[in-house]
Design a protein around this motif. Sequence first.
Motif, PDB file in Angstrom:
ATOM      1  N   VAL A   1       0.854  -1.188   0.000  1.00  0.00           N
ATOM      2  CA  VAL A   1       0.000   0.000   0.000  1.00  0.00           C
ATOM      3  C   VAL A   1       0.886   1.233   0.000  1.00  0.00           C
ATOM      4  O   VAL A   1       1.849   1.328   0.771  1.00  0.00           O
ATOM      5  CB  VAL A   1      -0.920   0.018   1.242  1.00  0.00           C
ATOM      6  CG1 VAL A   1      -1.705   1.320   1.310  1.00  0.00           C
ATOM      7  CG2 VAL A   1      -1.868  -1.173   1.206  1.00  0.00           C
ATOM      8  N   THR A   2       0.569   2.160  -0.881  1.00  0.00           N
ATOM      9  CA  THR A   2       1.333   3.409  -0.922  1.00  0.00           C
ATOM     10  C   THR A   2       1.149   4.155   0.399  1.00  0.00           C
ATOM     11  O   THR A   2       0.017   4.380   0.833  1.00  0.00           O
ATOM     12  CB  THR A   2       0.844   4.295  -2.077  1.00  0.00           C
ATOM     13  OG1 THR A   2       0.985   3.585  -3.309  1.00  0.00           O
ATOM     14  CG2 THR A   2       1.644   5.590  -2.145  1.00  0.00           C
TER      15      THR A   2
ATOM     16  N   LEU B   1       0.690   6.981   3.188  1.00  0.00           N
ATOM     17  CA  LEU B   1      -0.066   8.229   3.129  1.00  0.00           C
ATOM     18  C   LEU B   1       0.865   9.396   2.824  1.00  0.00           C
ATOM     19  O   LEU B   1       1.897   9.575   3.478  1.00  0.00           O
ATOM     20  CB  LEU B   1      -0.775   8.472   4.467  1.00  0.00           C
ATOM     21  CG  LEU B   1      -1.779   9.625   4.494  1.00  0.00           C
ATOM     22  CD1 LEU B   1      -2.983   9.311   3.627  1.00  0.00           C
ATOM     23  CD2 LEU B   1      -2.221   9.893   5.930  1.00  0.00           C
TER      24      LEU B   1
ATOM     25  N   LYS C   1      -4.824   2.025   4.328  1.00  0.00           N
ATOM     26  CA  LYS C   1      -5.464   2.904   3.353  1.00  0.00           C
ATOM     27  C   LYS C   1      -6.397   3.907   4.030  1.00  0.00           C
ATOM     28  O   LYS C   1      -6.890   3.670   5.137  1.00  0.00           O
ATOM     29  CB  LYS C   1      -6.258   2.081   2.338  1.00  0.00           C
ATOM     30  CG  LYS C   1      -5.396   1.304   1.354  1.00  0.00           C
ATOM     31  CD  LYS C   1      -6.266   0.667   0.280  1.00  0.00           C
ATOM     32  CE  LYS C   1      -5.424   0.003  -0.796  1.00  0.00           C
ATOM     33  NZ  LYS C   1      -6.256  -0.547  -1.883  1.00  0.00           N
TER      34      LYS C   1
ATOM     35  N   GLN D   1      -4.633  13.121  -1.221  1.00  0.00           N
ATOM     36  CA  GLN D   1      -3.948  11.972  -0.615  1.00  0.00           C
ATOM     37  C   GLN D   1      -4.540  10.657  -1.120  1.00  0.00           C
ATOM     38  O   GLN D   1      -3.812   9.693  -1.383  1.00  0.00           O
ATOM     39  CB  GLN D   1      -4.056  12.040   0.906  1.00  0.00           C
ATOM     40  CG  GLN D   1      -3.213  13.141   1.533  1.00  0.00           C
ATOM     41  CD  GLN D   1      -3.421  13.231   3.025  1.00  0.00           C
ATOM     42  OE1 GLN D   1      -4.550  13.244   3.518  1.00  0.00           O
ATOM     43  NE2 GLN D   1      -2.320  13.298   3.773  1.00  0.00           N
ATOM     44  N   LYS D   2      -5.859  10.613  -1.256  1.00  0.00           N
ATOM     45  CA  LYS D   2      -6.530   9.409  -1.760  1.00  0.00           C
ATOM     46  C   LYS D   2      -6.132   9.145  -3.212  1.00  0.00           C
ATOM     47  O   LYS D   2      -5.856   8.004  -3.593  1.00  0.00           O
ATOM     48  CB  LYS D   2      -8.047   9.598  -1.659  1.00  0.00           C
ATOM     49  CG  LYS D   2      -8.876   8.397  -2.084  1.00  0.00           C
ATOM     50  CD  LYS D   2      -9.044   7.407  -0.979  1.00  0.00           C
ATOM     51  CE  LYS D   2     -10.038   6.313  -1.331  1.00  0.00           C
ATOM     52  NZ  LYS D   2     -10.155   5.304  -0.262  1.00  0.00           N
TER      53      LYS D   2
ATOM     54  N   HIS E   1      -3.383  10.011  -4.682  1.00  0.00           N
ATOM     55  CA  HIS E   1      -1.993   9.541  -4.688  1.00  0.00           C
ATOM     56  C   HIS E   1      -1.902   8.092  -4.215  1.00  0.00           C
ATOM     57  O   HIS E   1      -1.188   7.271  -4.811  1.00  0.00           O
ATOM     58  CB  HIS E   1      -1.144  10.439  -3.791  1.00  0.00           C
ATOM     59  CG  HIS E   1       0.278   9.999  -3.679  1.00  0.00           C
ATOM     60  ND1 HIS E   1       0.757   9.321  -2.579  1.00  0.00           N
ATOM     61  CD2 HIS E   1       1.330  10.112  -4.534  1.00  0.00           C
ATOM     62  CE1 HIS E   1       2.041   9.049  -2.759  1.00  0.00           C
ATOM     63  NE2 HIS E   1       2.409   9.521  -3.932  1.00  0.00           N
ATOM     64  N   GLN E   2      -2.641   7.758  -3.157  1.00  0.00           N
ATOM     65  CA  GLN E   2      -2.542   6.407  -2.607  1.00  0.00           C
ATOM     66  C   GLN E   2      -3.124   5.356  -3.550  1.00  0.00           C
ATOM     67  O   GLN E   2      -2.553   4.288  -3.751  1.00  0.00           O
ATOM     68  CB  GLN E   2      -3.255   6.345  -1.246  1.00  0.00           C
ATOM     69  CG  GLN E   2      -2.961   5.068  -0.472  1.00  0.00           C
ATOM     70  CD  GLN E   2      -3.509   5.124   0.935  1.00  0.00           C
ATOM     71  OE1 GLN E   2      -4.712   5.224   1.147  1.00  0.00           O
ATOM     72  NE2 GLN E   2      -2.618   5.056   1.910  1.00  0.00           N
ATOM     73  N   GLU E   3      -4.266   5.657  -4.155  1.00  0.00           N
ATOM     74  CA  GLU E   3      -4.913   4.703  -5.069  1.00  0.00           C
ATOM     75  C   GLU E   3      -4.358   4.837  -6.488  1.00  0.00           C
ATOM     76  O   GLU E   3      -4.500   3.929  -7.304  1.00  0.00           O
ATOM     77  CB  GLU E   3      -6.421   4.956  -5.097  1.00  0.00           C
ATOM     78  CG  GLU E   3      -7.111   4.866  -3.745  1.00  0.00           C
ATOM     79  CD  GLU E   3      -7.209   3.441  -3.234  1.00  0.00           C
ATOM     80  OE1 GLU E   3      -7.069   2.502  -4.043  1.00  0.00           O
ATOM     81  OE2 GLU E   3      -7.414   3.265  -2.017  1.00  0.00           O
TER      82      GLU E   3
ATOM     83  N   GLN F   1       3.671   8.507 -10.256  1.00  0.00           N
ATOM     84  CA  GLN F   1       3.053   8.794  -8.973  1.00  0.00           C
ATOM     85  C   GLN F   1       3.928   9.739  -8.146  1.00  0.00           C
ATOM     86  O   GLN F   1       3.454  10.719  -7.579  1.00  0.00           O
ATOM     87  CB  GLN F   1       2.865   7.470  -8.233  1.00  0.00           C
ATOM     88  CG  GLN F   1       1.811   7.461  -7.164  1.00  0.00           C
ATOM     89  CD  GLN F   1       1.512   6.035  -6.717  1.00  0.00           C
ATOM     90  OE1 GLN F   1       2.112   5.076  -7.196  1.00  0.00           O
ATOM     91  NE2 GLN F   1       0.598   5.895  -5.798  1.00  0.00           N
TER      92      GLN F   1
END
Length: 257
Positions: free
Chosen positions: A13-14, A16, A112, A145-146, A148-150, A234
Amino acid sequence: MATPEKKEEPKKVTPLLELPKCSKATPSPNPDEYGDMITIVVGSAENVRKFYTYQGLLAHYSTYFKAALKDDWKEGTLKTVNLKDDNPEVFKAFFHWIYTGKLYFALDASGKIPLSEQLICEIYVFGDARGSTNLYNAAIDLLLQKTHQEWKVPLDQIPYVYENTLPGSALRKYLVDDVVETYRFRRLADPTQRETELPRYPQEFLAEIVVAFMALGSKPIPSSAGYGNMPIGQDNWAKYIKPLLCSRYHNHPAPPA
């Protein structure tokens, strides 16, 4: 002898994305000024939830509640506000935020962000409607942030956003910029998929995309992120957008009177 089954390793998982704090955010109120407890009834029918919080906190962070809770208004006299058309999950996020500065309690078990893109957009719209500039700034931050993470553009939320915000809103600007910088409209570019893909997008959104691309002219996309799952895209996008977040997408309220 049976071969032991291979255990699937959990997907990485990327982490945060840490964002700079907004230097112009409204400071927290003095606890001595919290005042009376207020009941907020949110939702209707079977989807109703009650929240209990301080009048001073609500008034400090929302011009709507500041006006509604005046002593000469019914809500101020009864110490109760009914928000039957609002989503209890949205107010729950607002409730978390006024106490902790975060829109959720903790990341989920996998690391996440536990809020969906749709809920984050609804939080922005709630903040806009209720005169809470700091709240919708926080929603923009969390959506970034979401994203970037997804590492995906929140395309499904675009119709909702354009139906519930005004031209020039920060959320519209963020979505347009995100698409221009990281998405390539491959299905729109394919004549066999265009007819079914095109109705997904509001006309205003498509017009703003065209204007944004025209503004680039022959210049390369600023973030150099490109589209795809490559970490380099990313990372480049994150490095490009972080220092611009406050100046491009935040509105800064006047200090409370």
